[in-house]
Scaffold this motif. Structure first.
Motif, PDB file in Angstrom:
ATOM      1  N   TYR A 153       1.032  -4.513   2.488  1.00 20.54           N
ATOM      2  CA  TYR A 153      -0.482  -4.569   2.467  1.00 20.54           C
ATOM      3  C   TYR A 153      -0.971  -5.424   3.638  1.00 20.54           C
ATOM      4  N   ILE A 174       2.213   4.947   0.490  1.00 24.83           N
ATOM      5  CA  ILE A 174       2.054   6.002   1.441  1.00 24.83           C
ATOM      6  C   ILE A 174       2.804   7.343   0.885  1.00 24.83           C
ATOM      7  N   ARG A 175       3.360   7.196  -0.194  1.00 29.28           N
ATOM      8  CA  ARG A 175       3.964   8.227  -0.798  1.00 29.28           C
ATOM      9  C   ARG A 175       3.665   8.135  -2.337  1.00 29.28           C
ATOM     10  N   ARG A 213      -0.800   7.827  -3.101  1.00 32.31           N
ATOM     11  CA  ARG A 213      -0.750   7.466  -1.903  1.00 32.31           C
ATOM     12  C   ARG A 213      -2.179   6.991  -1.660  1.00 32.31           C
ATOM     13  N   GLY A 214      -2.199   5.702  -0.843  1.00 33.66           N
ATOM     14  CA  GLY A 214      -3.511   4.926  -0.850  1.00 33.66           C
ATOM     15  C   GLY A 214      -3.644   3.838  -1.563  1.00 33.66           C
ATOM     16  N   HIS A 258       8.232   4.403   0.050  1.00 32.88           N
ATOM     17  CA  HIS A 258       7.160   4.838  -0.712  1.00 32.88           C
ATOM     18  C   HIS A 258       5.951   3.988  -0.087  1.00 32.88           C
ATOM     19  N   ALA A 259       6.055   3.008   0.588  1.00 28.54           N
ATOM     20  CA  ALA A 259       4.983   1.976   0.604  1.00 28.54           C
ATOM     21  C   ALA A 259       5.250   1.109   2.011  1.00 28.54           C
ATOM     22  N   VAL A 260       4.112   0.640   2.351  1.00 26.12           N
ATOM     23  CA  VAL A 260       4.027  -0.373   3.572  1.00 26.12           C
ATOM     24  C   VAL A 260       3.346  -1.671   3.021  1.00 26.12           C
ATOM     25  N   THR A 269       0.717  -1.071   0.019  1.00 29.64           N
ATOM     26  CA  THR A 269      -0.042   0.208   0.149  1.00 29.64           C
ATOM     27  C   THR A 269       0.835   1.098  -0.073  1.00 29.64           C
TER      28      THR A 269
END
Length: 97
Positions: free
Chosen positions: A38, A8-9, A16-17, A34-36, A6
């Motif tokens: 999921y 985040i930037r 994002r999102g 840039h992400a985490v 997912t």
């Protein structure tokens, strides 16, 4: 096998999102910057709070007829502002010094 992340930037064409799947090497480079990873529990409908029911719609007021609306906008000649007389003094703005 793809690794789902997912964002985040913003990155590349993703905002994002947004959720996307990548090969493990690309996903590892994105995670933390840039992400985490999921988490499906965050996206389930049970996690989203239910909205309050919408109030019953009321009947709209009838629209004015065109003639009625125009009559309300028109100003009679007696009450319209008068133009200044021909010899009236002009405001200071616009005059040369």
């Amino acid at each position: 096998m793809k690794t789902i992340v997912t964002f985040i930037r913003p990155w590349n064409r993703y905002n994002r999102g947004e959720i996307a799947g990548f090969d493990p090497a690309t996903a590892a480079g994105l995670i933390g910057i840039h992400a985490v990873p999921y988490r499906p529990a965050e996206a389930t409908p049970a996690a989203i709070p239910a909205a309050a029911p919408a109030p019953a719609p009321t009947a709209p007021e009838p629209a004015q007829s065109f003639e009625t609306a125009m009559a309300a906008l028109e100003t009679p000649a007696e009450t319209a502002p008068k133009a200044p007389a021909a010899g009236a003094d002009l405001p200071i703005q616009g005059r040369r010094k």
